[in-house]
Design an enzyme around this catalytic site. Structure first.
Site, PDB file in Angstrom:
ATOM      1  N   GLY A 265       0.870  -1.175  -0.044  1.00 45.36           N
ATOM      2  CA  GLY A 265       0.028  -0.044  -0.087  1.00 45.36           C
ATOM      3  C   GLY A 265       0.798   1.277   0.110  1.00 45.36           C
ATOM      4  O   GLY A 265       2.267   1.266  -0.514  1.00 45.36           O
ATOM      5  N   GLU A 293       5.565  -3.558   0.558  1.00 50.84           N
ATOM      6  CA  GLU A 293       5.895  -3.055  -0.400  1.00 50.84           C
ATOM      7  C   GLU A 293       4.882  -1.608  -0.531  1.00 50.84           C
ATOM      8  O   GLU A 293       3.849  -1.973  -0.841  1.00 50.84           O
ATOM      9  CB  GLU A 293       5.614  -4.161  -1.574  1.00 50.84           C
ATOM     10  CG  GLU A 293       6.099  -3.549  -2.959  1.00 50.84           C
ATOM     11  CD  GLU A 293       5.239  -2.999  -3.690  1.00 50.84           C
ATOM     12  OE1 GLU A 293       5.344  -1.795  -4.020  1.00 50.84           O
ATOM     13  OE2 GLU A 293       4.148  -3.555  -4.297  1.00 50.84           O
ATOM     14  N   CYS A 329       2.142   0.181  -8.679  1.00 53.40           N
ATOM     15  CA  CYS A 329       3.238   0.711  -8.142  1.00 53.40           C
ATOM     16  C   CYS A 329       4.282   0.735  -8.828  1.00 53.40           C
ATOM     17  O   CYS A 329       5.418   1.517  -8.501  1.00 53.40           O
ATOM     18  CB  CYS A 329       3.223   0.124  -6.720  1.00 53.40           C
ATOM     19  SG  CYS A 329       3.327  -1.704  -6.803  1.00 53.40           S
TER      20      CYS A 329
END
Length: 545
Positions: A265, A293, A329
């Protein structure tokens, strides 16, 4: 009981289905989409296998059609967290003592169910609930999720086989115990496969888990739980706790039974969780393992020697920046281009971006859907407005338009920025907005250092070049700027077993999901020495006169 040293089946990456117009997989997926869109399911809290309907409800809506409600979700509170902890601890001993082959069989069965009957269910729920196209859902909710299950079982077997040397007359062993207490798995909205991995990786190693799904990925998370239940996962091993993040997080993170956190997140959220753990460090039965992560400000750096590869570079920027609306991401969000390439690259980018269709993901002609929710829409809109107010410092190459009337739609936007430290070049936006900085060819080395220092993140990055010396220089200067580095490829699309995923700096603990390195974090090894000929006298030989 089986008297054998068994071996799990060798894993292979799941093939990606094409979903072409005449394919059977498209017909099956479309049927699942139509059925899910026509129903409104009720999603409960699940503790110890029992479904709880709390009465405090939230709604799951389509991002690309935000008036359409797909499900009602019952939210857990702090009391449910404590109930889940106590229930998980009651089943923990039996689960951790189960033979590895029996635990492995559950997750291998889940992989096969997902490769077949559950494939359209996970794909359709991911498309409708998270606004992914069929291809983006397939590579995530089907293929990567299957790969996580198969490869993690394989990695666990390899880890268990890692044993120490034994001297003559002794036998040394490592016993791979689960962590004390429970693991708190907190999932993001953008990858269904990550949600599955966050809760199952610790469980494979014998841990019990509290699974907190993202509110904006609740539909697919529910089908993940149904998949694991049907695969034979015992009640209470993974408990399902939808609800308010801070409320549930505080209850879980302050429990003395916290054994670990498996998180994907935002960077601020993970830092806040780490802070809470630090404040409560004296409460825990063991030091909790924190695996996270987090964010990224991922780059593509082009060298002048990429002049003959303009189409490849343009494709990498467009796919890397705009697939799944830039909500990865790993998505390319800042690009560095030499002046010598820009006159050829700019029109190609404009041409490619102009061809991108955006809309309802059930229309298979669309390349993009909507951003995940109103909060995300407002955030990216504020950055677009910032660029518009930046005057000569910012030039819109493409896009810049938004539309919230039916869904949270943001057109793919590319902004040329003269200032390499503009906020769009430094801050994570998590949307289809890419900043490009055009640098003088003679300032190649200086711009490399700028790329390394401009952002606090270090997740993914890519170089485009033919000059091998330049590639080597980029790799060396940017060695710590990306945990996943790509040469002449976009910085997205890591495959389990091929490119273990994770970054450092503000991008996380770099424990490499999709590798054995991640599973190491979910075990607390015990060393056992057995002496077959123990000494019977106290004096040592050197003591003889």
């Amino acid at each position: 009981m089986i008297n054998a040293i068994a071996r799990v089946p060798p894993p292979q990456n799941e093939p990606v289905l094409s979903y072409t117009a005449s394919s059977p997989e498209r017909a099956t997926l479309q049927a699942a989409l139509q059925r899910m869109a026509s129903e409104r399911i009720d999603i409960p809290v699940v503790i110890g296998g029992k479904q709880l309907r709390t009465g405090k409800k939230d709604e799951v809506r389509m991002p690309h059609k935000h008036s359409h409600v797909l499900a009602t979700v019952h939210e857990a509170d702090a009391s449910h967290v404590e109930q889940a902890i106590q229930n998980a601890l009651t089943v923990k001993e039996e689960w951790s003592r189960m033979a590895f082959t029996d635990r492995a069989a559950i997750f291998l069965r889940a992989a096969e169910l997902l490769a077949t009957r559950y494939r359209p269910l996970l794909n359709a729920s991911t498309m409708l609930g998270q606004s992914k196209t069929a291809h983006q859902a397939e590579i995530d909710a089907a293929c990567e999720a299957i790969d996580f299950l198969r490869f993690n079982v394989h990695f666990a077997e390899r880890l268990l086989a890692e044993q120490p040397l034994s001297a003559p007359q002794t036998w040394n062993q490592l016993d791979y115990r689960p962590l004390d207490g429970f693991v708190f798995a907190v999932a993001p909205f953008n990858f269904t496969s990550i949600s599955l991995n966050l809760c199952t990786a610790p469980a494979i190693m014998g841990n019990v888990v509290l699974f907190k799904p993202a509110p904006t990925a609740m539909l697919s998370s529910w089908y993940v739980m149904e998949l694991l239940r049907e695969a034979g996962l015992p009640d209470g091993v993974i408990n399902f706790l939808p609800g308010d993040g801070p409320t549930l997080g505080k209850a879980a993170l302050t429990s003395p039974h916290l054994g670990g956190v498996h998180f994907t997140g935002s960077t601020p959220t993970f830092q806040s969780m780490w802070h809470t753990v630090g404040e409560n460090i004296q409460r825990y039965r063991q030091y909790p393992r924190l695996v996270g992560e987090t964010g990224g400000k991922d780059f593509i750096f082009a060298h002048a020697s990429a002049a003959e590869d303009i189409d490849a570079l343009a494709t990498a920027i467009v796919r890397g920046g705009y697939e799944y609306q830039g909500q990865k991401c790993s998505a390319a969000s800042r690009v560095y281009v030499p002046e010598s390439l820009w006159p050829k690259l700019k029109p190609r980018l404009q041409e490619f971006i102009a061809e991108l269709r955006m809309g309802d993901v059930t229309d298979f002609r669309n390349f993009m859907g909507a951003v995940i929710d109103e909060r995300s829409f407002k955030k990216v809109s504020s950055y677009i407005e910032l660029a518009k107010q930046s005057g000569a410092e910012a030039n819109f190459v493409a896009g810049g338009d938004t539309d919230r009337s039916e869904g949270w739609f943001v057109k793919p936007t590319l902004v040329q920025l003269t200032n390499p430290r503009h906020r769009i070049m430094q801050e994570e936006i998590f949307a289809p907005l890419v900043g490009v900085h055009v640098y003088p060819d003679a300032r190649f080395e200086e711009t490399l250092r700028e790329c390394d220092q401009a952002a606090t993140y270090a997740l993914t990055g890519a170089v485009f070049a033919r000059d091998r010396k330049a590639i080597s220089q980029v790799m060396d200067t940017l060695r710590h700027a990306a945990g996943n580095f790509y040469i002449n490829d976009k910085p997205t699309g890591a495959v389990v077993g091929q490119q273990p995923f994770g970054g450092s700096r503000a991008s996380g603990t770099n424990d490499k999901a999709g590798s054995m390195l991640n599973l190491v974090r979910w075990t607390s090894p015990r060393t056992i020495k057995e002496n077959f000929a123990p000494p019977t006298r106290v004096p040592y030989p050197f003591m003889q006169g």
